[in-house]
Design an enzyme around this catalytic site. Structure first.
Site, PDB file in Angstrom:
ATOM      1  N   CYS A   1      46.391  37.398  40.648  1.00 54.79           N
ATOM      2  CA  CYS A   1      45.946  36.122  40.094  1.00 54.79           C
ATOM      3  C   CYS A   1      44.863  36.260  39.022  1.00 54.79           C
ATOM      4  O   CYS A   1      44.571  35.300  38.307  1.00 54.79           O
ATOM      5  CB  CYS A   1      45.435  35.216  41.211  1.00 54.79           C
ATOM      6  SG  CYS A   1      46.737  34.635  42.317  1.00 54.79           S
ATOM      7  N   SER A   2      44.255  37.423  38.917  1.00 56.41           N
ATOM      8  CA  SER A   2      43.223  37.642  37.900  1.00 56.41           C
ATOM      9  C   SER A   2      43.784  38.253  36.619  1.00 56.41           C
ATOM     10  O   SER A   2      43.022  38.572  35.702  1.00 56.41           O
ATOM     11  CB  SER A   2      42.123  38.551  38.457  1.00 56.41           C
ATOM     12  OG  SER A   2      41.491  37.968  39.576  1.00 56.41           O
TER      13      SER A   2
END
Length: 374
Positions: free
Chosen positions: A156-157
């Site tokens: 997700c980063s």
């Protein structure tokens, strides 16, 4: 060393939408079907019956009201419960490339630039449709960009890590500009048969153009500072991979082949990590919480964002200070904070400061502090 800037962003949104009500209807039909098939084992106490989901449960747990997906027919079929995407030949553009190209063209148009102005493409996403050749290189070819391209994955980063990588290359002078694209088909790795998470994800693609600030031709956001951090954890995990067939039970339909998380531990451990990361990043470059006009946070869960916003600002954020888009898009992994930024930044004024932050599996967290220039 060059100053760097975000000069354009773009969002590709799928045409198909699944509302919470549609999702609940499909899940409950699947649960009833499964319970009927396992009636004897359930009666004998050998198997736990599946519980129904509900619209209220989903909204209270996440703040999500709907999600966009590349295919809803398979997801809503109780006999399938996953997207069904057309098999493409090797000579056709991949589906992630098509999504990324749409978003990239929008970012280029906003920046007033063409493919000739771009030197690199980074495809940063939580999942990639193949190991090689890199999806980024396919995107590069489809757009007609010279230079180089590569894939990267920090779950997700990925988007903020990609922005840092691009900004560092532009800042050093090795390239003039880079496109960071984030095609996320999260519906493909979500376990739609699991009541605890069947509502979490949606599909989307975003793109961000990072350039030398001196080459910006319109309103833009100077990248003042970027920072990334990781700390290993098993609390968000997907065990699918190319070694799957090499293991005795690797080809079985195992739950851990899809998205898994220990939600309570994630909430307890990630929030302090992210809040501290942002606070230290701001302190180190001399930005006070009173200086921030906008927080564009990872769109995983409204409660998480509200907590982080309050920690960072030292108070409950006012309307518009911490925009949420997950009620419409659901969690779109790396793309979420970029959607929020793309759709909620034009109203800022000269000199206004903001912070983009994404976080998730790894654990990982990336933050980008920007300043608006007209």
């Amino acid at each position: 060393m060059y100053k760097t800037a975000i000069t354009g962003t773009g969002v590709f949104t799928p045409s198909q939408v699944i509302t919470n009500a549609e999702l609940v209807e499909a899940f409950n039909a699947y649960a009833d079907k499964t319970n009927t098939e396992n009636a004897e084992a359930i009666t004998a106490g050998e198997v736990e019956p599946l519980q129904h989901s509900s619209v209220d449960f989903i909204f209270k747990a996440s703040g999500i009201e709907q999600r966009f997906v590349m295919d809803k027919s398979g997801i809503l079929d109780p006999d399938v419960m996953h997207p069904q995407l057309r098999q493409r030949s090797d000579d056709e553009p991949g589906i992630m490339t098509e999504m990324a190209v749409d978003a990239a063209n929008k970012a280029l148009a906003q920046a007033g630039k063409t493919a000739a102005d771009v030197d690199a493409v980074i495809c940063a996403a939580s999942n990639l449709e193949r190991a090689y050749p890199a999806v980024a290189i396919e995107v590069q070819k489809a757009l007609g960009i010279q230079g180089f391209a590569f894939d990267m994955n920090v779950a997700c980063s990925s988007a903020t890590f990609g922005i840092q990588a691009a900004a560092d290359m532009v800042r050093s002078g090795s390239i003039r500009s880079a496109l960071v694209v984030n095609p996320e088909i999260c519906s493909g790795h979500l376990e739609w048969r699991d009541r605890d998470c069947h509502f979490i994800f949606g599909d989307v693609a975003t793109a961000t153009l990072i350039e030398r600030e001196e080459n910006a031709t319109g309103p833009h956001f100077e990248i003042l500072s970027t920072r990334c951090a990781t700390d290993f954890s098993n609390n968000i995990r997907n065990n699918n991979g190319f070694l799957r067939r090499s293991r005795p039970d690797g080809v079985e339909d195992r739950r851990d082949m899809q998205f898994m998380q220990n939600g309570r531990k994630v909430f307890k451990e990630v929030l302090p990590m992210v809040s501290q990361h942002i606070s230290e990043h701001m302190t180190d470059i001399g930005v006070a919480n009173t200086d921030l006009k906008r927080l564009w946070l990872h769109q995983a869960n409204k409660t998480m964002n509200d907590f982080i916003g309050k920690k960072v600002l030292g108070r409950t954020p006012d309307d518009g200070e911490q925009p949420n888009i997950l009620q419409d898009y659901a969690n779109t992994s790396s793309a979420g904070s970029i959607i929020a930024f793309s759709q909620n930044s034009d109203d800022l004024h000269e000199g206004d400061l903001g912070l983009i932050c994404s976080f998730g599996a790894g654990y990982s967290v990336g933050s980008v502090i920007v300043q608006r220039h007209s």
